[in-house]
Design a protein around this motif. Structure first.
Motif, PDB file in Angstrom:
ATOM      1  N   VAL A   1       0.851  -1.192   0.000  1.00 21.97           N
ATOM      2  CA  VAL A   1       0.000   0.000   0.000  1.00 21.97           C
ATOM      3  C   VAL A   1       0.890   1.247   0.000  1.00 21.97           C
ATOM      4  CG1 VAL A   1      -1.719   1.364   1.246  1.00 21.97           C
ATOM      5  CG2 VAL A   1      -1.883  -1.125   1.262  1.00 21.97           C
ATOM      6  N   THR A   2       0.519   2.207  -0.806  1.00 21.87           N
ATOM      7  CA  THR A   2       1.146   3.523  -0.769  1.00 21.87           C
ATOM      8  C   THR A   2       0.055   4.559  -0.539  1.00 21.87           C
ATOM      9  OG1 THR A   2       2.990   2.933  -2.225  1.00 21.87           O
ATOM     10  CG2 THR A   2       2.423   5.265  -2.067  1.00 21.87           C
ATOM     11  N   VAL A   3       0.243   5.378   0.475  1.00 23.36           N
ATOM     12  CA  VAL A   3      -0.679   6.475   0.736  1.00 23.36           C
ATOM     13  C   VAL A   3       0.014   7.766   0.328  1.00 23.36           C
ATOM     14  CG1 VAL A   3      -2.012   7.743   2.455  1.00 23.36           C
ATOM     15  CG2 VAL A   3      -1.798   5.254   2.643  1.00 23.36           C
ATOM     16  N   VAL A   4      -0.569   8.443  -0.642  1.00 30.73           N
ATOM     17  CA  VAL A   4      -0.023   9.720  -1.091  1.00 30.73           C
ATOM     18  C   VAL A   4      -0.690  10.820  -0.272  1.00 30.73           C
ATOM     19  CG1 VAL A   4       0.355  11.248  -3.066  1.00 30.73           C
ATOM     20  CG2 VAL A   4       0.242   8.757  -3.405  1.00 30.73           C
TER      21      VAL A   4
ATOM     22  N   GLY B   1       6.105  12.289  -7.327  1.00 30.98           N
ATOM     23  CA  GLY B   1       5.445  13.223  -6.430  1.00 30.98           C
ATOM     24  C   GLY B   1       5.861  14.662  -6.652  1.00 30.98           C
ATOM     25  N   ARG B   2       7.045  14.858  -7.200  1.00 40.49           N
ATOM     26  CA  ARG B   2       7.552  16.229  -7.404  1.00 40.49           C
ATOM     27  C   ARG B   2       7.122  16.816  -8.742  1.00 40.49           C
ATOM     28  NH1 ARG B   2      12.499  13.724  -5.794  1.00 40.49           N
ATOM     29  NH2 ARG B   2      13.255  14.006  -7.937  1.00 40.49           N
ATOM     30  N   ASP B   3       6.890  15.951  -9.730  1.00 41.81           N
ATOM     31  CA  ASP B   3       6.538  16.414 -11.067  1.00 41.81           C
ATOM     32  C   ASP B   3       5.021  16.582 -11.183  1.00 41.81           C
ATOM     33  OD1 ASP B   3       5.661  15.648 -14.041  1.00 41.81           O
ATOM     34  OD2 ASP B   3       7.680  16.506 -14.110  1.00 41.81           O
ATOM     35  N   PRO B   4       4.529  17.788 -11.500  1.00 41.91           N
ATOM     36  CA  PRO B   4       3.081  18.016 -11.544  1.00 41.91           C
ATOM     37  C   PRO B   4       2.342  17.093 -12.519  1.00 41.91           C
ATOM     38  CG  PRO B   4       4.251  20.105 -11.507  1.00 41.91           C
ATOM     39  CD  PRO B   4       5.284  19.041 -11.704  1.00 41.91           C
ATOM     40  N   GLU B   5       2.935  16.822 -13.687  1.00 42.65           N
ATOM     41  CA  GLU B   5       2.253  15.974 -14.670  1.00 42.65           C
ATOM     42  C   GLU B   5       2.190  14.529 -14.193  1.00 42.65           C
ATOM     43  OE1 GLU B   5       2.321  15.008 -19.492  1.00 42.65           O
ATOM     44  OE2 GLU B   5       3.845  16.301 -18.600  1.00 42.65           O
ATOM     45  N   ALA B   6       3.256  14.064 -13.557  1.00 40.12           N
ATOM     46  CA  ALA B   6       3.245  12.706 -13.017  1.00 40.12           C
ATOM     47  C   ALA B   6       2.252  12.605 -11.870  1.00 40.12           C
ATOM     48  CB  ALA B   6       4.644  12.322 -12.539  1.00 40.12           C
ATOM     49  N   ALA B   7       2.254  13.605 -10.989  1.00 37.17           N
ATOM     50  CA  ALA B   7       1.323  13.585  -9.858  1.00 37.17           C
ATOM     51  C   ALA B   7      -0.120  13.637 -10.338  1.00 37.17           C
ATOM     52  CB  ALA B   7       1.617  14.751  -8.922  1.00 37.17           C
ATOM     53  N   ALA B   8      -0.352  14.319 -11.457  1.00 30.19           N
ATOM     54  CA  ALA B   8      -1.710  14.425 -11.997  1.00 30.19           C
ATOM     55  C   ALA B   8      -2.254  13.070 -12.418  1.00 30.19           C
ATOM     56  CB  ALA B   8      -1.728  15.388 -13.179  1.00 30.19           C
TER      57      ALA B   8
ATOM     58  N   LEU C   1      -2.246  10.538 -10.679  1.00 33.16           N
ATOM     59  CA  LEU C   1      -2.939  10.038  -9.486  1.00 33.16           C
ATOM     60  C   LEU C   1      -4.109  10.931  -9.077  1.00 33.16           C
ATOM     61  CD1 LEU C   1       0.108   8.949  -7.291  1.00 33.16           C
ATOM     62  CD2 LEU C   1      -1.290   7.538  -8.817  1.00 33.16           C
ATOM     63  N   GLY C   2      -4.329  12.001  -9.812  1.00 33.10           N
ATOM     64  CA  GLY C   2      -5.450  12.878  -9.482  1.00 33.10           C
ATOM     65  C   GLY C   2      -5.079  14.105  -8.691  1.00 33.10           C
ATOM     66  N   VAL C   3      -3.778  14.379  -8.539  1.00 34.07           N
ATOM     67  CA  VAL C   3      -3.357  15.601  -7.854  1.00 34.07           C
ATOM     68  C   VAL C   3      -3.690  16.787  -8.754  1.00 34.07           C
ATOM     69  CG1 VAL C   3      -1.413  16.866  -6.861  1.00 34.07           C
ATOM     70  CG2 VAL C   3      -1.549  14.381  -6.618  1.00 34.07           C
ATOM     71  N   GLN C   4      -4.372  17.770  -8.204  1.00 38.05           N
ATOM     72  CA  GLN C   4      -4.928  18.849  -8.997  1.00 38.05           C
ATOM     73  C   GLN C   4      -4.115  20.141  -8.879  1.00 38.05           C
ATOM     74  OE1 GLN C   4      -8.960  19.191  -7.576  1.00 38.05           O
ATOM     75  NE2 GLN C   4      -9.419  17.026  -7.959  1.00 38.05           N
ATOM     76  N   THR C   5      -4.437  21.090  -9.735  1.00 41.90           N
ATOM     77  CA  THR C   5      -3.812  22.413  -9.665  1.00 41.90           C
ATOM     78  C   THR C   5      -4.079  23.027  -8.287  1.00 41.90           C
ATOM     79  OG1 THR C   5      -4.154  22.749 -12.039  1.00 41.90           O
ATOM     80  CG2 THR C   5      -3.738  24.712 -10.699  1.00 41.90           C
TER      81      THR C   5
ATOM     82  N   PHE D   1       4.955  10.246  -0.540  1.00 47.74           N
ATOM     83  CA  PHE D   1       4.438   8.902  -0.767  1.00 47.74           C
ATOM     84  C   PHE D   1       4.823   8.114   0.489  1.00 47.74           C
ATOM     85  CE2 PHE D   1       3.958   8.134  -5.584  1.00 47.74           C
ATOM     86  CZ  PHE D   1       3.587   9.447  -5.827  1.00 47.74           C
ATOM     87  N   ILE D   2       3.837   7.689   1.253  1.00 41.41           N
ATOM     88  CA  ILE D   2       4.113   6.911   2.455  1.00 41.41           C
ATOM     89  C   ILE D   2       3.788   5.455   2.152  1.00 41.41           C
ATOM     90  CG2 ILE D   2       3.601   6.567   4.892  1.00 41.41           C
ATOM     91  CD1 ILE D   2       3.005   9.507   5.136  1.00 41.41           C
ATOM     92  N   HIS D   3       4.819   4.635   2.110  1.00 42.18           N
ATOM     93  CA  HIS D   3       4.687   3.220   1.776  1.00 42.18           C
ATOM     94  C   HIS D   3       4.511   2.422   3.067  1.00 42.18           C
ATOM     95  CE1 HIS D   3       6.028   4.402  -2.234  1.00 42.18           C
ATOM     96  NE2 HIS D   3       7.007   5.049  -1.646  1.00 42.18           N
ATOM     97  N   LEU D   4       3.566   1.488   3.056  1.00 47.45           N
ATOM     98  CA  LEU D   4       3.245   0.719   4.260  1.00 47.45           C
ATOM     99  C   LEU D   4       3.246  -0.779   3.963  1.00 47.45           C
ATOM    100  CD1 LEU D   4       1.094   3.338   4.086  1.00 47.45           C
ATOM    101  CD2 LEU D   4       0.448   2.460   6.304  1.00 47.45           C
ATOM    102  N   GLY D   5       3.635  -1.564   4.970  1.00 46.14           N
ATOM    103  CA  GLY D   5       3.576  -3.014   4.871  1.00 46.14           C
ATOM    104  C   GLY D   5       4.277  -3.659   6.048  1.00 46.14           C
ATOM    105  N   ARG D   6       4.203  -4.973   6.095  1.00 45.10           N
ATOM    106  CA  ARG D   6       4.969  -5.712   7.095  1.00 45.10           C
ATOM    107  C   ARG D   6       6.431  -5.728   6.676  1.00 45.10           C
ATOM    108  NH1 ARG D   6       1.946  -6.645  11.744  1.00 45.10           N
ATOM    109  NH2 ARG D   6      -0.143  -7.353  11.190  1.00 45.10           N
ATOM    110  N   GLN D   7       7.330  -5.637   7.626  1.00 39.83           N
ATOM    111  CA  GLN D   7       8.741  -5.659   7.274  1.00 39.83           C
ATOM    112  C   GLN D   7       9.273  -7.090   7.257  1.00 39.83           C
ATOM    113  OE1 GLN D   7      10.406  -3.196  10.432  1.00 39.83           O
ATOM    114  NE2 GLN D   7      11.243  -4.973  11.440  1.00 39.83           N
ATOM    115  N   THR D   8      10.186  -7.366   6.344  1.00 36.40           N
ATOM    116  CA  THR D   8      10.805  -8.689   6.235  1.00 36.40           C
ATOM    117  C   THR D   8      12.198  -8.712   6.845  1.00 36.40           C
ATOM    118  OG1 THR D   8      11.700  -8.150   4.050  1.00 36.40           O
ATOM    119  CG2 THR D   8       9.525  -9.217   4.132  1.00 36.40           C
ATOM    120  N   GLU D   9      12.715  -7.564   7.206  1.00 38.27           N
ATOM    121  CA  GLU D   9      14.014  -7.488   7.876  1.00 38.27           C
ATOM    122  C   GLU D   9      14.016  -6.296   8.808  1.00 38.27           C
ATOM    123  OE1 GLU D   9      17.170  -5.213   5.227  1.00 38.27           O
ATOM    124  OE2 GLU D   9      16.204  -6.795   4.035  1.00 38.27           O
ATOM    125  N   ARG D  10      14.806  -6.385   9.847  1.00 37.75           N
ATOM    126  CA  ARG D  10      14.898  -5.295  10.815  1.00 37.75           C
ATOM    127  C   ARG D  10      16.019  -4.354  10.388  1.00 37.75           C
ATOM    128  NH1 ARG D  10      13.405  -3.949  15.903  1.00 37.75           N
ATOM    129  NH2 ARG D  10      14.877  -2.793  17.193  1.00 37.75           N
TER     130      ARG D  10
END
Length: 217
Positions: free
Chosen positions: A121-124, A170-177, A179-183, A190-199
């Protein structure tokens, strides 16, 4: 003090907001302190691909939204990217990146797809300050940082690892668009979430003597 109210023992409740009494809110929480003292970012390679249950993610986002918010404006919002949307978003990022970079090395043709597939999961976190509000814009922008950190702490409390990044998509306006990021909006991370496989190894933390001063008048 012992709190006898609901939703504090066993599996966390997700269907209702718990009601806490003063005794609970004023009680020290060694487990919470230990979580805060050991929280660290996890490398993208260290995420387990297992999906995060919807009820877990919804609770994490609900807790994240309980962040400081001057003026109660919610000058931020979340875009959730999970399941097959990870691949489709990455493929569109790759196509745009290739168009922007003629002659791109073939080994990098799918780098953004691989990036988006790393975590389940990534939460923007999107900053959207209201220019017509009497609340200073700076306060509103800081709010997106607060909600992002609250999200990370909520995920940690739920047993998930996180990584907060702000790369090209996330920094480029056209790329962010894509995902629906608007003017008028900007990606805070980008906050990435999940279970970790290593410490992961911890890093050196700031020396309090170097970052704390005490004003005495």
């Amino acid at each position: 003090m012992n709190h006898q109210g609901p939703a504090h023992h066993g599996t966390p409740a997700t269907s209702a907001v718990p009601i806490y009494d003063d005794a609970f809110e004023l009680q020290a929480s060694p487990n919470m302190l230990a979580k805060l003292e050991t929280r660290r970012s996890v490398p993208m390679r260290a995420f387990d691909p297992m999906p995060i249950p919807a009820e877990h993610l919804n609770r994490i986002l609900s807790i994240a939204a309980r962040s400081p918010d001057h003026g109660r404006l919610a000058p931020w919002r979340f875009i959730v990217v999970e399941a097959e949307a990870r691949r489709s978003s990455g493929e569109r990022f790759d196509a745009l990146y290739a168009a922007r970079n003629p002659g791109l090395d073939a080994s990098k043709s799918d780098m953004w797809t691989l990036y988006m597939m790393r975590a389940p999961v990534t939460v923007v976190v999107v900053s959207r300050p209201d220019p017509n509000s009497k609340i200073p814009e700076w306060d509103q922008i800081l709010g997106s940082g607060a909600v992002g950190m609250n999200l990370i702490l909520a995920a940690s409390a739920h047993g998930y690892a996180t990584q907060w990044l702000l790369k090209w998509p996330g920094r480029d306006p056209e790329a962010a668009a894509i995902l629906g990021v608007q003017t008028g909006e900007r990606v805070a991370g980008f906050i990435h979430l999940g279970r970790q496989t290593e410490r992961p190894a911890d890093r050196v933390r700031p020396d309090l003597e170097a970052v704390v001063t005490r004003w005495t008048g």
